[in-house]
Every structure is written in structure tokens, then in C-alpha cells.
Design an enzyme around this catalytic site. Structure first.
Site, short mmCIF file in Angstrom:
data_model
loop_
_atom_site.label_atom_id
_atom_site.label_comp_id
_atom_site.label_asym_id
_atom_site.label_seq_id
_atom_site.Cartn_x
_atom_site.Cartn_y
_atom_site.Cartn_z
N SER A 74 0.83 -1.21 0.00
CA SER A 74 0.00 0.00 0.00
C SER A 74 0.87 1.27 0.00
O SER A 74 1.75 1.42 -0.85
CB SER A 74 -0.95 -0.05 1.20
OG SER A 74 -1.93 0.96 1.10
N HIS A 85 -8.13 -4.65 -1.28
CA HIS A 85 -6.83 -4.01 -1.12
C HIS A 85 -5.84 -4.86 -0.33
O HIS A 85 -4.69 -5.04 -0.74
CB HIS A 85 -7.03 -2.67 -0.42
CG HIS A 85 -5.76 -1.91 -0.16
ND1 HIS A 85 -4.93 -1.50 -1.18
CD2 HIS A 85 -5.18 -1.49 1.00
CE1 HIS A 85 -3.90 -0.85 -0.66
NE2 HIS A 85 -4.02 -0.85 0.66
N ASP A 109 -9.94 -3.36 -5.51
CA ASP A 109 -9.23 -2.56 -4.51
C ASP A 109 -9.91 -1.21 -4.38
O ASP A 109 -9.96 -0.44 -5.34
CB ASP A 109 -7.77 -2.39 -4.96
CG ASP A 109 -6.88 -1.80 -3.87
OD1 ASP A 109 -7.38 -0.99 -3.07
OD2 ASP A 109 -5.69 -2.16 -3.83
#
Length: 319
Positions: free
Chosen positions: A134, A285, A255
């Protein structure tokens, strides 16, 4: 009174006992940098020869403990020595909570720890990989750009933040108004909160565990953080052509936090000759901590195959 949150996601089992049950040895310590102290962890395989090192960076508001360490533990059980650090402003490291006003410095601080280990005995001749999840993907990319040539055998990105989704982009008007305060507002937790955690985790039971992390940041995003994330994403997009290391980048089509365009653009524009893109249909995600086990295991299988193959292909670094 509500029950007290246990110190670890697995409950009350002593830490050493838990890690041994997982086949790894865990150590925790602090590393001094010019910008503050970092909380660091290592995860070493028990009863296996270490074949390479992996340096892992977590995402926004998270830390290297709680469920993120499940990624670390998996890699360690495959024969990798894993090192991780809470970013400044996160977890048990120094800094104002989730303030990322200068991500070059934040990345450089973690990089100083990673290179300290990477260049030490017995690891300096082994292949070495950077891993970022991320926002940690953006941070790992900044580390890559700051590193000496050939420091890293390869890069692994899990749902990286290289392109800001429209619903995350800070309002230019709002940033301009706060900017009129000559930096006073930079640390204010005053930006709209899009409640990302619910959009990141598909498995409802895992969502409950992640949401109960006592070190997770739950306040509104800070003004300087959103300004800086927008700048860094643009900088990384403009620098994709500078990426020459082998890499794997993975993303889910559903996501709701970082868009798959991040991984696709990196794959299309990077100069690397050895590059791999995996897109998982319908996944959210958080590909490893937040998906049902069968999905998470598929992602881990792909990561294991990729890194094992690169270790075999590129072998030891001869210094």
C-alpha cells in the site's frame, strides 16, 4: 466494561511460544536515526539456512506488528530473513502519529536501518529484496530511488500506492486554504476521512481483528500527509522509467483504496527487463491479511514462486 484488547492478534499465548509455533524466531529492538527512533523487528527461519533477506514496509496507519507480521512470518518460513520497521509516526516508532510531511526523510530513515542490516554479516553476500504494501509501496519505491546502485536484487509491491484514486485526492482548495496559514495547519488532523479500512478488508472476521489493533491510527488524515502523498505519487509516476531492478507487483481488481492502475503503470513504464504483474479478479486491497485464506494463499504462492526463482536466477551478491 469491554474486554481488554490483547497485546497480540493471536491472544494471550506468550510471544516466543507463538513465533516458535510458526517456525520463526522474532527479535524486537529500536534503531536510532537522525530523525527519531525506529521500532524494528526481525523474523528468522528456525532450522533452515537463510537464502536471502527481505525488508518490509507496512501501509498508512498500520505497523509491523498485528496482522502485517503474518506476511513477514510467511516469508521467513520459506527460508528468508525478514526485517521490518515501523515508519516514523507509526506503531512504536517516534514521530507525530501518521504525520508524513516529508516522505523522503521518512523513507530514508527506514532505509538507513535496512542498509545497516543488508551490509552486515552474515547477510551482505545474500540476495536482498525490498517489499512494500500500500503506502509502504510508495515508501519502498522512494527507498529504492535513494539506494546505491545494485543494492537490491528485486522489489515486491502489494497493492502499492503510486496513483491516488479520485476519492482520496485532497481538495486543492482545501490545501490552498490551509497553506495560507504558513505551515501552521500542516500537522492538523483535518482532512476528510474516507474510512479506508472497511474498503480494504474482504473477510469480515479479519476486519474485526485488524480494526482491534491498538496501535492503528484512527484519526483524520493530517493536512501535510495528504499534501505529501499527492506529491510523492506524482513524483513516482514521473520516475517509473528509472526503475531497472526486477520486480513483482500485485493488485486486486476490487481494490477500494489504491487503484490497480498503480501496478499497471509501473509494469508498462519501468525500464526493468525482468518484471511481473499479477492482477487478482475481485480481490480487495489487503491481499494477504484481509482476504479469505484461499485467496491470500494464492497471492502468497505467487510471491513465493517469484522470489524463489529470483534467488536462484541472480544468486549471491559478490562484494
Amino acid at each position: 466494561m469491554p474486554p481488554e484488547t490483547p497485546a497480540n492478534f493471536w491472544g494471550d499465548m506468550p510471544e516466543e511460544e507463538y513465533y516458535t509455533s510458526q517456525g520463526v524466531k522474532n527479535t524486537q529492538s529500536y534503531f536510532e536515526t537522525p530523525n527519531g527512533k525506529l521500532f524494528t523487528q526481525s523474523f528468522l527461519p528456525l532450522n533452515q539456512t537463510v537464502k536471502a533477506t527481505v525488508y518490509m514496509t507496512h501501509g498508512y496507519g498500520s505497523d509491523t506488528g498485528w496482522l502485517f507480521q503474518k506476511i513477514c512470518i510467511n516469508f521467513a518460513t520459506w527460508g528468508y530473513a525478514v526485517f521490518a520497521a515501523d515508519l516514523l509516526g507509526h506503531g512504536r516508532s517516534d514521530g507525530l502519529r501518521c504525520y508524513l510531511g516529508d516522505m523522503e526523510t521518512i523513507a530514508g530513515s527506514s532505509l538507513s536501518f535496512f542498509l545497516h542490516i543488508r551490509n552486515s554479516e552474515p547477510y551482505k553476500t545474500l540476495p536482498a529484496f525490498l517489499f512494500g504494501e500500500s503506502m509502504g509501496g510508495a515508501t519502498a519505491m522512494l527507498m529504492y530511488f535513494q539506494s546505491p546502485p545494485d543494492a537490491w536484487t528485486g522489489l515486491i509491491f502489494s497493492a502499492p500506492l503510486f496513483v491516488m484514486p479520485e476519492n482520496m485526492k485532497p481538495s486543492k482548495v482545501r490545501l490552498f486554504m490551509y497553506g495560507m496559514l504558513f505551515g501552521i495547519a500542516d500537522t492538523w488532523a483535518a482532512m476528510p476521512d474516507n474510512k479506508m479500512v472497511g474498503k480494504a478488508i474482504k473477510d469480515p472476521e479479519k476486519l474485526k481483528i485488524i480494526a482491534s489493533n491498538p496501535r492503528r491510527y484512527t484519526g483524520k488524515p493530517r493536512v501535510g500527509t495528504m499534501r505529501e502523498l499527492a506529491r510523492v505519487c506524482q513524483y513516482i509516476q514521473d520516475s517509473f522509467e528509472k526503475v531497472t531492478a526486477p520486480f513483482l507487483t500485485v493488485h486486486g481488481t476490487s481494490d477500494g483504496v489504491t487503484c490497480p492502475t498503480s501496478s499497471k503503470l509501473l509494469y508498462e513504464k519501468a525500464a526493468s527487463e525482468d518484471k511481473c504483474l499479477k492482477i487478482y479478479d475481485g480481490m480487495y486491497h489487503s491481499l494477504i491479511q484481509g482476504e479469505p485464506d484461499e485467496n491470500a494463499n494464492l497471492v502468497l504462492k505467487d510471491m513465493r514462486e517469484w522470489i524463489d526463482e529470483r534467488v536462484e536466477r541472480y544468486g549471491s551478491k559478490n562484494l
